[in-house]
Scaffold this active site. Sequence first.
Site, PDB file in Angstrom:
ATOM      1  CD  GLU A   5      -3.330  -0.426   2.006  1.00 26.46           C
ATOM      2  OE1 GLU A   5      -4.421  -0.971   1.812  1.00 26.46           O
ATOM      3  OE2 GLU A   5      -3.109   0.304   2.993  1.00 26.46           O
ATOM      4  CG  HIS A  48       9.117 -29.098   1.932  1.00 22.03           C
ATOM      5  ND1 HIS A  48       9.734 -30.303   1.649  1.00 22.03           N
ATOM      6  CD2 HIS A  48       9.777 -28.589   3.008  1.00 22.03           C
ATOM      7  CE1 HIS A  48      10.706 -30.520   2.516  1.00 22.03           C
ATOM      8  NE2 HIS A  48      10.748 -29.491   3.362  1.00 22.03           N
ATOM      9  CE  LYS A  53     -11.410   1.642   2.597  1.00 22.40           C
ATOM     10  NZ  LYS A  53     -10.948   2.574   3.604  1.00 22.40           N
TER      11      LYS A  53
HETATM   12  O1  PA5 Z   1      -3.327   1.170   6.021  1.00 25.18           O
HETATM   13  C1  PA5 Z   1      -4.440   1.625   5.828  1.00 25.18           C
HETATM   14  O2  PA5 Z   1      -4.667   2.847   5.855  1.00 25.18           O
HETATM   15  C2  PA5 Z   1      -5.608   0.707   5.580  1.00 25.18           C
HETATM   16  O3  PA5 Z   1      -5.215  -0.608   5.482  1.00 25.18           O
HETATM   17  C3  PA5 Z   1      -6.621   0.826   6.711  1.00 25.18           C
HETATM   18  O4  PA5 Z   1      -6.008   0.466   7.917  1.00 25.18           O
HETATM   19  C4  PA5 Z   1      -7.833  -0.059   6.450  1.00 25.18           C
HETATM   20  O5  PA5 Z   1      -8.414   0.287   5.229  1.00 25.18           O
HETATM   21  C5  PA5 Z   1      -8.856   0.092   7.563  1.00 25.18           C
HETATM   22  O6  PA5 Z   1      -9.219   1.419   7.693  1.00 25.18           O
HETATM   23  P1  PA5 Z   1      -9.929   1.954   8.999  1.00 25.18           P
HETATM   24  O7  PA5 Z   1      -8.970   1.851  10.121  1.00 25.18           O
HETATM   25  O8  PA5 Z   1     -10.310   3.353   8.680  1.00 25.18           O
HETATM   26  O9  PA5 Z   1     -11.131   1.086   9.210  1.00 25.18           O
END
Ligand code: PA5
Length: 462
Positions: A294, A323, A436
Site C-alpha cells: 500500500e 517444500h 471502496k
Molecule cells: O493502512 C491503511 O490505511 C488501511 O489498510 C486501513 O487500515 C484499512 O483500510 C482500515 O481502515 P480503517 O482503520 O479506517 O477502518
Amino acid sequence: MITLNYKNADTAVIGKQHGLDIEKEFAKHQKKMAEIILDLNKRKDKRGQWLQWMNLGYSEETAWYVKEYASMVQGRFENILILGIGGSALGGIAMTEALLKPYWNMLSNEQRQGLPKIFFLDNIDPDTISGLLDVLDLKKTLVNVITKSGSTAETMSQFMIVKDRLERELGDSYGQNIVATTDQKTGILRQIAEQEGYKTFVVPDDVGGRFSVFSAVGLLPFALVGIDIDELLEGIKDMDLALKNTDIKENIAAQNALIHYLMDTQKNKNLSVMMPYSSRLKYISDWYVQLWAESLGKETDRKGKVVNCGPTPLKALGATDQHSQIQLYNEGPNDKVITFVRVGEFDTTLEIPKIFDYTGIGYLGGKTVNQLMNAEADSTRVALSDYNRPTITITLPRVNGYYLAQLLYMLEVQTAIAGELYNIDAFNQPGVEQAKNYTYALMGRAGYEESAQSLQDKMAAV
Ligand code: PA5
C-alpha cells in the site's frame, strides 16, 4: 539490536549480473540517503506529513492510559474480540501470534495466568463470523472495535452484528463490553461511541493504518493480553535512535531500502519476499505485505508523472515453504529479493529422540529441531546464492517484544525511505479508494449514487 546482513545480495557472492556492488552503491548514494533521513526526521512533527508514527515510541501518555485501562478490566473478561481490517488488524495479529505463548487460546485459564484469550475478526466471511460468535460467550467478551475512519464497511458491519447481539444479551449495560479505537474527533464510530458512552482510545492524527501498530490500535490489545508494552516502546526508541544515523553503513533501514530500490530499478527484481524461519513470526509477513504494497504501489510520483511503481511483496515461511515455493525461487525467474528473518535463540530447545537407526533418518536422532531449522535456513540461503539469487538476512537475537518492535519499526522506516527513493507518497492509498467507493455504491450508501450508475454501466458492458 537486530542485525541485517546483505552479503548475499552483493556481486562478490552472486555475480555482477544479479548482484550489487553494495559498498560502492552505499558510497555513491550516501549524500542522498543522509538527506532523506534528515528530512524524515525534520518533517515528522509537522502536521499533514503522515509521519507521526515516528513519534509513537515516545508516547508515554498513550502507554499509561492503555495500561491503566487494561489493569482496570483485568479479570473481568475471558475473551478479547478485535474487530478491524487492514492496518487496524494486521499488526495486532502479527504481534500477538509472535509474543503470546503458542496456541494461547487453547491454554487453560491457569496457564494463561488469568489473562484473556484473543480473537481477531478481520474479514466479512459470514461463516467465520457466525462460527466465532457461536463459540464466544459475548457476556464474557470485551469487544475492541478499531477503525480510524470510523466507517469502513467491513468493520462497521461486524460491529453492528456484534453490538446487536451484545445488547440483546446484556441489555442497557452492553456498552461496558465495548471499547472503540478511532479518530479523536471525526467519523461515525466516534459519534456512536459518544452517544452510547463507550470507553474510547485514539488513532492519532497523521498516522496511517499500516503505520499504526504502536498506537492504541496495537498497544491496547497487547496490554489486555499481558504483553509488556514498555518493552515494545524501549525497542522502538532504541531502533529509532539507531535509524537517525545518517551514515548508511550504520543504518539498516536505509541499507535495506536502497538495496531493494536498486534491485528493482537496476536489476529487474521487483518482487520482495518476506520469509521468516519461525512460525511465531509467520504473520509478520502479512503485516509487511500490506506495509510495502500500500505504501509503494503508486500510479504517479510526487510530480504527478505516471510511474506505476512498486515492488510486489510476497510471503513465505521457512522451513514450510521450502517444500512449496523454493523450487520457483531457485530456478524460476530471477526477479526477487528474498528477506530471511532468523531467530538467534528459540525459547525452547527441542531434542529429536534417537529412536530409529535407518540411514535415511537415523542422523536426526540426538540433534535438536533448532539445529534442523538453522541448517535449513543456511542451506536455502546458500542454495539461492548458488543460483545467483539475492537474499538479505535479518536476525533477531530472540523472539521478544523488544526485538520485534525493533523489527517492525525498522521496516516502517525502511518503507518510508523507499518511498522517498521512488519519489512517491508512501502514505496515501488512492488505489484502495476506488473499489471502496464502488462497494459503498453497490450497497446503497447515500452520496454514492453517481458511482452506482457508472458501476452499473460498466458491469452491464461486460
Ligand atoms: O493502512 C491503511 O490505511 C488501511 O489498510 C486501513 O487500515 C484499512 O483500510 C482500515 O481502515 P480503517 O482503520 O479506517 O477502518
